[in-house]
Motif scaffolding. Structure first.
Motif, PDB file in Angstrom:
ATOM      1  N   PRO A  30       8.660 -10.421   5.190  1.00 13.48           N
ATOM      2  CA  PRO A  30       7.282 -10.198   6.690  1.00 13.48           C
ATOM      3  C   PRO A  30       6.975  -9.141   4.997  1.00 13.48           C
ATOM      4  O   PRO A  30       5.310  -9.694   5.316  1.00 13.48           O
ATOM      5  N   GLY A  31       7.605  -8.675   4.243  1.00 14.61           N
ATOM      6  CA  GLY A  31       7.172  -7.903   3.404  1.00 14.61           C
ATOM      7  C   GLY A  31       6.360  -8.454   2.002  1.00 14.61           C
ATOM      8  O   GLY A  31       5.537  -8.239   1.432  1.00 14.61           O
ATOM      9  N   LYS A  32       7.008  -9.014   1.303  1.00 13.95           N
ATOM     10  CA  LYS A  32       6.822 -10.496   0.270  1.00 13.95           C
ATOM     11  C   LYS A  32       5.177 -11.490   0.867  1.00 13.95           C
ATOM     12  O   LYS A  32       4.529 -11.178   0.151  1.00 13.95           O
ATOM     13  N   ILE A  33       5.223 -11.911   2.052  1.00 13.24           N
ATOM     14  CA  ILE A  33       4.253 -12.150   2.613  1.00 13.24           C
ATOM     15  C   ILE A  33       2.920 -11.598   2.321  1.00 13.24           C
ATOM     16  O   ILE A  33       1.969 -12.302   1.789  1.00 13.24           O
ATOM     17  N   ALA A  34       3.250 -10.562   2.900  1.00 15.75           N
ATOM     18  CA  ALA A  34       1.741  -9.125   3.041  1.00 15.75           C
ATOM     19  C   ALA A  34       1.701  -9.423   1.240  1.00 15.75           C
ATOM     20  O   ALA A  34       0.269  -9.012   1.518  1.00 15.75           O
ATOM     21  N   MET A  35       2.724  -9.036   0.844  1.00 15.71           N
ATOM     22  CA  MET A  35       2.460  -8.902  -1.019  1.00 15.71           C
ATOM     23  C   MET A  35       1.630  -9.381  -0.852  1.00 15.71           C
ATOM     24  O   MET A  35       0.675  -9.547  -2.197  1.00 15.71           O
ATOM     25  N   LYS A  36       1.918 -10.884  -1.090  1.00 15.35           N
ATOM     26  CA  LYS A  36       1.106 -12.663  -1.834  1.00 15.35           C
ATOM     27  C   LYS A  36       0.306 -12.348  -1.249  1.00 15.35           C
ATOM     28  O   LYS A  36      -0.931 -12.375  -2.107  1.00 15.35           O
ATOM     29  N   ILE A  37      -0.298 -11.540  -0.503  1.00 11.00           N
ATOM     30  CA  ILE A  37      -1.704 -11.498   0.361  1.00 11.00           C
ATOM     31  C   ILE A  37      -1.893 -10.628  -0.619  1.00 11.00           C
ATOM     32  O   ILE A  37      -3.757 -10.820  -1.177  1.00 11.00           O
ATOM     33  N   ASP A  38      -2.429  -9.319  -0.227  1.00 15.40           N
ATOM     34  CA  ASP A  38      -2.285  -7.811  -1.552  1.00 15.40           C
ATOM     35  C   ASP A  38      -1.941  -7.201  -1.476  1.00 15.40           C
ATOM     36  O   ASP A  38      -0.781  -6.666  -1.026  1.00 15.40           O
ATOM     37  N   LYS A  40      -1.395  -4.950  -2.809  1.00 16.89           N
ATOM     38  CA  LYS A  40      -1.406  -3.172  -3.082  1.00 16.89           C
ATOM     39  C   LYS A  40      -1.015  -2.889  -1.564  1.00 16.89           C
ATOM     40  O   LYS A  40      -1.695  -1.445  -1.039  1.00 16.89           O
ATOM     41  N   ILE A  41      -0.855  -3.774  -0.721  1.00 17.90           N
ATOM     42  CA  ILE A  41      -1.088  -3.339   0.912  1.00 17.90           C
ATOM     43  C   ILE A  41      -0.104  -2.225   1.047  1.00 17.90           C
ATOM     44  O   ILE A  41      -0.428  -1.506   1.661  1.00 17.90           O
ATOM     45  N   LEU A  42       1.093  -1.706   0.248  1.00 19.89           N
ATOM     46  CA  LEU A  42       1.913  -0.228   0.322  1.00 19.89           C
ATOM     47  C   LEU A  42       0.913   0.795   0.425  1.00 19.89           C
ATOM     48  O   LEU A  42       0.873   1.349   0.987  1.00 19.89           O
ATOM     49  N   ASN A  43      -0.202   0.788  -0.704  1.00 20.34           N
ATOM     50  CA  ASN A  43      -0.470   1.834  -0.134  1.00 20.34           C
ATOM     51  C   ASN A  43      -1.492   1.675   0.830  1.00 20.34           C
ATOM     52  O   ASN A  43      -1.696   3.152   1.136  1.00 20.34           O
ATOM     53  N   THR A  44      -2.053   0.721   1.833  1.00 20.25           N
ATOM     54  CA  THR A  44      -3.004   0.847   2.852  1.00 20.25           C
ATOM     55  C   THR A  44      -1.631   1.680   3.888  1.00 20.25           C
ATOM     56  O   THR A  44      -2.640   1.896   4.526  1.00 20.25           O
ATOM     57  N   LEU A  45      -0.647   0.736   4.334  1.00 20.03           N
ATOM     58  CA  LEU A  45       0.297   1.237   5.220  1.00 20.03           C
ATOM     59  C   LEU A  45       0.302   2.838   5.313  1.00 20.03           C
ATOM     60  O   LEU A  45       0.561   2.872   6.061  1.00 20.03           O
ATOM     61  N   ALA A  46       0.409   2.737   3.998  1.00 17.65           N
ATOM     62  CA  ALA A  46       1.234   4.778   3.788  1.00 17.65           C
ATOM     63  C   ALA A  46      -0.085   5.576   3.233  1.00 17.65           C
ATOM     64  O   ALA A  46       0.563   6.513   3.672  1.00 17.65           O
ATOM     65  N   GLY A  90      10.917  -4.917   0.599  1.00 15.92           N
ATOM     66  CA  GLY A  90      11.990  -3.797   2.008  1.00 15.92           C
ATOM     67  C   GLY A  90      11.518  -2.838   2.343  1.00 15.92           C
ATOM     68  O   GLY A  90      11.015  -2.639   4.078  1.00 15.92           O
ATOM     69  N   ILE A  91      10.439  -2.077   1.802  1.00 19.44           N
ATOM     70  CA  ILE A  91       9.747  -0.958   2.359  1.00 19.44           C
ATOM     71  C   ILE A  91       8.559  -1.486   2.997  1.00 19.44           C
ATOM     72  O   ILE A  91       7.572  -0.996   3.590  1.00 19.44           O
ATOM     73  N   VAL A  92       7.752  -2.722   2.483  1.00 18.22           N
ATOM     74  CA  VAL A  92       6.640  -3.035   2.707  1.00 18.22           C
ATOM     75  C   VAL A  92       6.910  -3.647   4.750  1.00 18.22           C
ATOM     76  O   VAL A  92       5.815  -3.198   5.421  1.00 18.22           O
ATOM     77  N   THR A 121       6.218   4.535  -6.424  1.00 17.45           N
ATOM     78  CA  THR A 121       5.433   5.621  -6.298  1.00 17.45           C
ATOM     79  C   THR A 121       4.337   5.407  -6.436  1.00 17.45           C
ATOM     80  O   THR A 121       3.060   5.837  -6.257  1.00 17.45           O
ATOM     81  N   GLU A 122       3.918   4.569  -7.392  1.00 15.00           N
ATOM     82  CA  GLU A 122       2.806   4.141  -7.687  1.00 15.00           C
ATOM     83  C   GLU A 122       1.555   3.926  -6.510  1.00 15.00           C
ATOM     84  O   GLU A 122       0.434   3.931  -6.520  1.00 15.00           O
ATOM     85  N   LEU A 123       1.958   3.426  -4.914  1.00 17.77           N
ATOM     86  CA  LEU A 123       1.543   2.961  -4.074  1.00 17.77           C
ATOM     87  C   LEU A 123       1.190   3.864  -3.035  1.00 17.77           C
ATOM     88  O   LEU A 123       0.252   3.884  -2.598  1.00 17.77           O
ATOM     89  N   LEU A 124       2.643   4.549  -3.142  1.00 17.22           N
ATOM     90  CA  LEU A 124       2.601   5.404  -2.105  1.00 17.22           C
ATOM     91  C   LEU A 124       2.290   7.363  -2.168  1.00 17.22           C
ATOM     92  O   LEU A 124       2.106   8.128  -1.404  1.00 17.22           O
ATOM     93  N   HIS A 125       2.444   7.656  -3.843  1.00 17.28           N
ATOM     94  CA  HIS A 125       2.444   9.046  -3.761  1.00 17.28           C
ATOM     95  C   HIS A 125       3.109  10.125  -2.793  1.00 17.28           C
ATOM     96  O   HIS A 125       2.220  10.440  -2.455  1.00 17.28           O
ATOM     97  N   PRO A 126       4.005  10.135  -3.058  1.00 17.30           N
ATOM     98  CA  PRO A 126       4.892  11.046  -2.786  1.00 17.30           C
ATOM     99  C   PRO A 126       5.085  11.693  -2.357  1.00 17.30           C
ATOM    100  O   PRO A 126       4.651  12.273  -3.727  1.00 17.30           O
TER     101      PRO A 126
END
Length: 450
Positions: A30-38, A40-46, A90-92, A121-126
């Motif tokens: 599912p993460g692979k599919i979401a990342m194909k579309i966007d 940087k989706i992890l930045n939005t989700l987190a 996997g994190i997405v 880190t580039e997307l999550l800013h922990p």
């Protein structure tokens, strides 16, 4: 939220639902599919989460589980990736799968592959990095331990205000001066430090002083390159510890009791290496405002996690399924087996796929010779590289007549039921572990993977 991100989130969630409700599995697709579309989706989700990244060679999954259990004592719902799917996709998926529940603080605790720390880190800013250890592991992927640490540093340097909670007993973690706030944890067991002047075995990685390249010595060495190190040639030494274990009270394959400060803690899992994992979790919990009592309560509740001393009951056997992937981790598991008081059967499953590391020579660095062979009543050898492991055990002194070779998971499962002992330990590399669990799930012996 941008339209592209909305579509990516919806599509990812839909694919996760389909995979888990119709096909019964899937931790990264599912993460692979979401990342194909966007991408940087992890930045939005987190976006509205405080994120803790847990990384290092060994102990990531157990440390993450203990941190999550601890933080739930105070904050309720905590997002995590429990299956150990620790690369970006996997994190997405972990964010896509999470259903928000009551929480007083939105926290995500994420196990992250060492080579993926920068990307994540580039997307999550922990707000926090947790560093467990660095040992030689999958040389084809990571190279030497210093290369691995550089990959982690590339991520940490993107967030100079994030707190670094690191294993102070690993000299590599204090070898680079970072501007980040730092918290160090480690062991301070009773000893006369003025008298102790120990040297690690000659094949130990990571014992060169980063200031002068002299061999590091130890006031107390816990295992491998971990301990109260110092350089006899310059002033380099272990940093001041904020949190420490000062007594190991009891160890068995399924239980640990140890002391930090004046309080005793229990976790239902064995191995000295898991005390380090608990100590890392304790340091994070205290950083997030938990009391000692809250941490102790969480530790006492801890459950076996995916493939890390996971307990399986089958055919009247108590089966411990343990992931092994590098020499240091293997040796610590072998030491754990030597704390077993009863007779047992041993199962070894060796694969050499990309996720395992394609070079199997690391099994020759594991000290199989030190196992208490009289307690091992039967051995099953399996996995794609069963012949390598069979030969390794024979060289270690095990009788070939004591071994049964299994070329498929179904053969392994069938032989498990015939073993002469109630206790069984399965030592398995990553893809062999996933394959065996899937076969067991197909036979309804265990539930399907996370």
């Amino acid at each position: 939220m941008k339209l592209k991100s909305r579509i990516a989130k919806f599509t990812g969630k839909l694919s996760y639902w389909f995979l888990h409700n119709i096909l019964k599995g899937g931790t990264s697709f599912p993460g692979k599919i979401a990342m194909k579309i966007d991408p940087k989706i992890l930045n939005t989700l987190a976006n509205d989460y405080e994120t803790i990244i847990v990384t290092g060679t060994n102990g990531k999954t157990m440390t993450t589980a203990l941190i999550v259990e601890s933080l739930r004592e105070k904050y309720g719902d905590v997002l995590t990736n429990p299956s150990g799917s620790n690369m970006q996709q996997g994190i997405v998926t972990a964010f896509l799968a999470h259903r928000d529940q009551a929480a007083s603080r939105k926290i995500a605790v994420l196990e992250v592959d060492e080579a993926n720390v920068k990307l994540v880190t580039e997307l999550l800013h922990p707000s926090c990095f947790v560093l467990t250890n660095i040992f030689r592991d999958q040389m084809d992927r990571y190279g030497e331990i210093y290369t691995t640490y550089e990959k982690i540093l590339d991520g940490i340097k993107l967030e100079p205000k994030a707190t670094v909670i690191a294993n102070g007993d690993a000299s590599i973690f204090s070898s680079v001066d970072l501007p980040n706030p730092k918290i160090f944890y480690g062991f301070n067991l009773p000893s006369d430090q003025a008298e102790n002047n120990l040297i690690a075995p000659v094949n130990t990685d990571g014992v060169l002083c980063p200031q002068c390249n002299h061999i590091l010595h130890f006031h107390d060495r816990i295992y491998a390159n971990l301990g109260d190190f110092f350089c006899p040639n310059c002033d380099y030494q272990r940093p001041q510890l904020t949190y420490s274990v000062n007594q190991i009270i009891k160890q068995s394959p399924n239980h640990l009791k140890f002391q930090m400060g004046t309080k005793e803690y229990n976790i239902n899992i064995g191995g000295t290496y898991n005390i380090y994992n608990a100590l890392a979790a304790y340091a994070v919990a205290r950083y997030f405002g938990l009391s000692d009592d809250e941490v102790a309560s969480a530790f006492a509740k801890n459950k076996r996690v995916f493939g890390r001393q996971e307990l399986i009951n089958y055919a009247d056997k108590e089966i411990d399924l343990i992931l092994v992937k590098n020499p240091v981790g293997l040796d610590e598991v072998l030491h754990l087996l030597n704390t077993e008081k009863e007779d047992y059967s041993l199962v070894t499953l060796l694969n050499a796929n990309h996720a395992d590391g394609i070079d199997t020579s690391w099994i020759w660095d594991g000290q199989f010779e030190e196992l208490h062979q009289s307690q091992i009543k039967k051995i099953i050898v399996g996995g794609q590289r069963w012949h390598d492991m069979s030969f390794r055990l024979e060289v270690a002194g095990f009788n070939p007549a004591q071994m049964t070779t299994c070329k498929t998971d179904n053969d392994v499962i069938a032989q498990l039921a015939k073993l002469p002992t109630k206790k069984v330990y399965i030592l398995s590399t990553y893809t062999a572990l996933l394959s065996l669990r899937k076969s067991m799930a197909d036979k309804n012996i265990i539930q399907a993977g996370m």
